[in-house]
Design a protein around this motif. Structure first.
Motif, mmCIF file in Angstrom:
data_model
loop_
_atom_site.group_PDB
_atom_site.id
_atom_site.type_symbol
_atom_site.label_atom_id
_atom_site.label_comp_id
_atom_site.label_asym_id
_atom_site.label_seq_id
_atom_site.Cartn_x
_atom_site.Cartn_y
_atom_site.Cartn_z
ATOM 1 N N LYS A 1 102.865 65.502 87.171
ATOM 2 C CA LYS A 1 102.601 65.572 85.728
ATOM 3 C C LYS A 1 102.122 64.222 85.204
ATOM 4 C CE LYS A 1 105.790 69.263 84.320
ATOM 5 N NZ LYS A 1 107.055 69.554 83.590
ATOM 6 N N GLU A 2 102.823 63.173 85.612
ATOM 7 C CA GLU A 2 102.444 61.821 85.183
ATOM 8 C C GLU A 2 101.046 61.466 85.692
ATOM 9 O OE1 GLU A 2 105.560 59.349 86.659
ATOM 10 O OE2 GLU A 2 106.952 59.850 85.028
ATOM 11 N N ALA A 3 100.758 61.890 86.914
ATOM 12 C CA ALA A 3 99.444 61.609 87.501
ATOM 13 C C ALA A 3 98.334 62.285 86.703
ATOM 14 C CB ALA A 3 99.411 62.071 88.955
ATOM 15 N N TYR A 4 98.569 63.518 86.258
ATOM 16 C CA TYR A 4 97.559 64.231 85.465
ATOM 17 C C TYR A 4 97.379 63.579 84.084
ATOM 18 C CZ TYR A 4 96.384 68.177 88.484
ATOM 19 O OH TYR A 4 95.888 68.956 89.503
ATOM 20 N N THR A 5 98.471 63.064 83.514
ATOM 21 C CA THR A 5 98.381 62.357 82.229
ATOM 22 C C THR A 5 97.512 61.109 82.381
ATOM 23 O OG1 THR A 5 100.583 63.129 81.578
ATOM 24 C CG2 THR A 5 99.711 61.240 80.388
ATOM 25 N N ILE A 6 97.748 60.376 83.466
ATOM 26 C CA ILE A 6 96.953 59.176 83.752
ATOM 27 C C ILE A 6 95.498 59.553 84.009
ATOM 28 C CG2 ILE A 6 96.590 57.320 85.440
ATOM 29 C CD1 ILE A 6 99.672 57.262 85.776
ATOM 30 N N ARG A 7 95.298 60.648 84.761
ATOM 31 C CA ARG A 7 93.943 61.096 85.079
ATOM 32 C C ARG A 7 93.148 61.419 83.812
ATOM 33 N NH1 ARG A 7 91.220 59.844 88.994
ATOM 34 N NH2 ARG A 7 89.792 59.286 87.347
ATOM 35 N N THR A 8 93.819 62.052 82.832
ATOM 36 C CA THR A 8 93.165 62.395 81.566
ATOM 37 C C THR A 8 92.706 61.136 80.835
ATOM 38 O OG1 THR A 8 94.514 64.400 81.357
ATOM 39 C CG2 THR A 8 93.450 63.601 79.358
ATOM 40 N N LYS A 9 93.579 60.132 80.810
ATOM 41 C CA LYS A 9 93.234 58.860 80.162
ATOM 42 C C LYS A 9 92.062 58.189 80.873
ATOM 43 C CE LYS A 9 97.909 57.854 78.466
ATOM 44 N NZ LYS A 9 99.085 56.943 78.601
ATOM 45 N N ILE A 10 92.113 58.201 82.193
ATOM 46 C CA ILE A 10 91.051 57.574 82.986
ATOM 47 C C ILE A 10 89.711 58.271 82.761
ATOM 48 C CG2 ILE A 10 90.214 57.275 85.360
ATOM 49 C CD1 ILE A 10 93.119 56.637 86.149
ATOM 50 N N ASP A 11 89.737 59.601 82.747
ATOM 51 C CA ASP A 11 88.500 60.367 82.565
ATOM 52 C C ASP A 11 87.840 60.059 81.220
ATOM 53 O OD1 ASP A 11 88.765 61.494 85.038
ATOM 54 O OD2 ASP A 11 89.616 63.380 84.329
ATOM 55 N N LYS A 12 88.664 59.848 80.195
ATOM 56 C CA LYS A 12 88.118 59.513 78.872
ATOM 57 C C LYS A 12 87.441 58.147 78.882
ATOM 58 C CE LYS A 12 91.218 62.300 75.988
ATOM 59 N NZ LYS A 12 92.314 62.266 74.983
ATOM 60 N N MET A 13 87.953 57.247 79.706
ATOM 61 C CA MET A 13 87.358 55.906 79.796
ATOM 62 C C MET A 13 86.022 55.922 80.538
ATOM 63 S SD MET A 13 90.655 53.564 80.686
ATOM 64 C CE MET A 13 92.167 53.661 79.738
ATOM 65 N N ASN A 14 85.871 56.854 81.473
ATOM 66 C CA ASN A 14 84.620 56.989 82.237
ATOM 67 C C ASN A 14 84.185 55.629 82.795
ATOM 68 O OD1 ASN A 14 82.383 58.244 83.351
ATOM 69 N ND2 ASN A 14 81.157 58.032 81.493
ATOM 70 N N ILE A 15 85.036 55.062 83.628
ATOM 71 C CA ILE A 15 84.810 53.710 84.154
ATOM 72 C C ILE A 15 83.853 53.712 85.347
ATOM 73 C CG2 ILE A 15 85.946 51.748 85.293
ATOM 74 C CD1 ILE A 15 88.441 52.404 83.607
ATOM 75 N N GLU A 16 82.952 52.751 85.347
ATOM 76 C CA GLU A 16 82.038 52.529 86.469
ATOM 77 C C GLU A 16 81.979 51.033 86.755
ATOM 78 O OE1 GLU A 16 80.583 54.753 88.312
ATOM 79 O OE2 GLU A 16 81.120 56.528 87.124
ATOM 80 N N VAL A 17 81.639 50.682 87.986
ATOM 81 C CA VAL A 17 81.435 49.280 88.367
ATOM 82 C C VAL A 17 80.010 49.160 88.889
ATOM 83 C CG1 VAL A 17 82.177 47.384 89.850
ATOM 84 C CG2 VAL A 17 83.879 49.004 88.955
ATOM 85 N N ASN A 18 79.223 48.277 88.258
ATOM 86 C CA ASN A 18 77.817 48.167 88.677
ATOM 87 C C ASN A 18 77.647 47.198 89.850
ATOM 88 O OD1 ASN A 18 77.823 45.565 87.599
ATOM 89 N ND2 ASN A 18 76.754 46.153 85.720
ATOM 90 N N LYS A 19 76.412 46.966 90.235
ATOM 91 C CA LYS A 19 76.115 46.202 91.452
ATOM 92 C C LYS A 19 76.381 44.703 91.335
ATOM 93 C CE LYS A 19 72.747 49.485 93.284
ATOM 94 N NZ LYS A 19 71.342 49.710 93.703
ATOM 95 N N VAL A 20 76.608 44.231 90.111
ATOM 96 C CA VAL A 20 76.902 42.803 89.945
ATOM 97 C C VAL A 20 78.378 42.561 89.630
ATOM 98 C CG1 VAL A 20 74.554 42.183 89.283
ATOM 99 C CG2 VAL A 20 76.187 42.864 87.505
ATOM 100 N N GLY A 21 79.184 43.634 89.722
ATOM 101 C CA GLY A 21 80.625 43.479 89.518
ATOM 102 C C GLY A 21 81.085 43.669 88.091
ATOM 103 N N GLU A 22 80.178 44.128 87.216
ATOM 104 C CA GLU A 22 80.576 44.415 85.835
ATOM 105 C C GLU A 22 81.329 45.741 85.773
ATOM 106 O OE1 GLU A 22 77.808 42.821 82.264
ATOM 107 O OE2 GLU A 22 76.848 44.264 83.596
ATOM 108 N N ILE A 23 82.329 45.796 84.899
ATOM 109 C CA ILE A 23 83.084 47.027 84.670
ATOM 110 C C ILE A 23 82.590 47.640 83.365
ATOM 111 C CG2 ILE A 23 85.382 48.024 84.317
ATOM 112 C CD1 ILE A 23 86.463 45.447 85.766
ATOM 113 N N LEU A 24 82.183 48.902 83.424
ATOM 114 C CA LEU A 24 81.664 49.580 82.239
ATOM 115 C C LEU A 24 82.522 50.794 81.893
ATOM 116 C CD1 LEU A 24 79.000 48.724 84.203
ATOM 117 C CD2 LEU A 24 77.864 49.253 82.062
ATOM 118 N N SER A 25 82.700 51.012 80.591
ATOM 119 C CA SER A 25 83.404 52.195 80.106
ATOM 120 C C SER A 25 82.448 52.965 79.208
ATOM 121 C CB SER A 25 84.657 51.794 79.317
ATOM 122 O OG SER A 25 85.257 52.928 78.718
ATOM 123 N N ASN A 26 82.092 54.175 79.646
ATOM 124 C CA ASN A 26 81.094 54.978 78.932
ATOM 125 C C ASN A 26 79.809 54.189 78.683
ATOM 126 O OD1 ASN A 26 82.346 57.600 78.565
ATOM 127 N ND2 ASN A 26 83.795 56.570 77.218
#
Length: 272
Positions: A141-166
């Motif tokens: 249950k806790e894992a799914y709660t965390i997963r929901t939060k993570i999905d909303k952030m839509n995090i990606e890491v680009n080729k130069v090491g930048e972290i992007l959210s949406n």
């Protein structure tokens, strides 16, 4: 004496009511009587009546939720009415039962859609009309709660090491190993920790490659992929994306949910 008599009749009742469920050459037998047929394609099991008319399917799902937490369940679909599929828990006769045995056992004992008369279509339709809630443990249950939060952030890491959210830059990695850019996972064990900063260059935390441990600037720590959960084996090495996601959960001030900016159609102005 009375107590022993009660125990005797209780055990006797359980023995008499126990069903002998066997599947041989695609035929499901209850107490030696053929009641249904089953065939399989990949991880999907097709349940048919004795005339080989397909009535419903069971598919086994095993997926990673977050970190090392996995969730295993079944997806049921009616062949004659594919408006919706439902996800349910399943039961197995033993810890070593395969998927086919578990699918049959769940159909008979758990969902009671197969009985001594065959596949009970009425019971199957009732199951879809009143879908039982899944019984998830606290960890899942806790894992799914965390997963929901993570999905909303839509995090990606680009080729130069930048972290992007949406699509919006929110931070970056430093002390990246030589393999960065060619490999999404962190397999190198380095003496210098990989550090994470926010978009304003504020230190957020670090990832220690030798211990697979994350530590925030505030002192929180978390070890990635420490435990096994579910039937599938866990990943040995985390991705940069997984590290950024977990750090965002550990430090709620690191990444705020960024809504995507949508741009409407461009209208060319005309001169009068």
């Amino acid at each position: 004496m009375k107590k022993s008599i009660i125990i005797f009749f209780t055990v006797l009742g359980m023995f008499l009511n126990a069903q002998n469920i066997k599947t041989k050459r695609g035929i499901i037998n209850l107490d030696g009587i053929p009641v249904a047929k089953i065939s399989s394609k990949s991880n999907e099991y097709i349940f048919m009546d004795l005339k080989e008319t397909p009535l419903y399917t069971i598919q086994f799902i095993d997926k990673s939720v977050v970190d090392s937490v996995r969730d295993s369940y079944i997806r049921i679909n009616r062949v004659y009415n594919r408006e919706k599929s439902i996800d349910l828990d399943y039961i197995s006769p033993s810890a070593f039962s395969g998927e086919e045995k578990s699918a049959v056992y769940t159909s008979v004992k758990g969902l009671k859609i197969i009985d001594n008369k065959g596949i009970n279509v009425k019971a199957l339709d009732e199951l879809f009309a009143n879908v039982p809630k899944r019984k998830l443990d606290t960890k899942t249950k806790e894992a799914y709660t965390i997963r929901t939060k993570i999905d909303k952030m839509n995090i990606e890491v680009n080729k130069v090491g930048e972290i992007l959210s949406n699509g919006v830059p929110v931070g970056y990695f430093t002390n990246l190993p030589v393999s960065f850019g060619s490999d999404d996972t962190i397999m190198d064990k380095t003496f210098v920790d990989i550090e994470i900063y926010d978009a304003k260059s504020k230190y957020i935390g670090k990832y220690i490659t030798t211990t697979k441990q994350l530590k925030t600037a505030g002192g929180k720590s978390f070890t990635l992929y420490r435990e096994m959960s579910g039937r599938a084996s866990i990943l040995k090495y985390p991705t940069y994306k997984a590290i950024a996601e977990r750090m965002a959960i550990m430090d709620p001030n690191f990444i705020k949910v960024q809504e995507k900016v949508s741009v409407g159609p461009v209208v060319k102005e005309t001169t009068h």
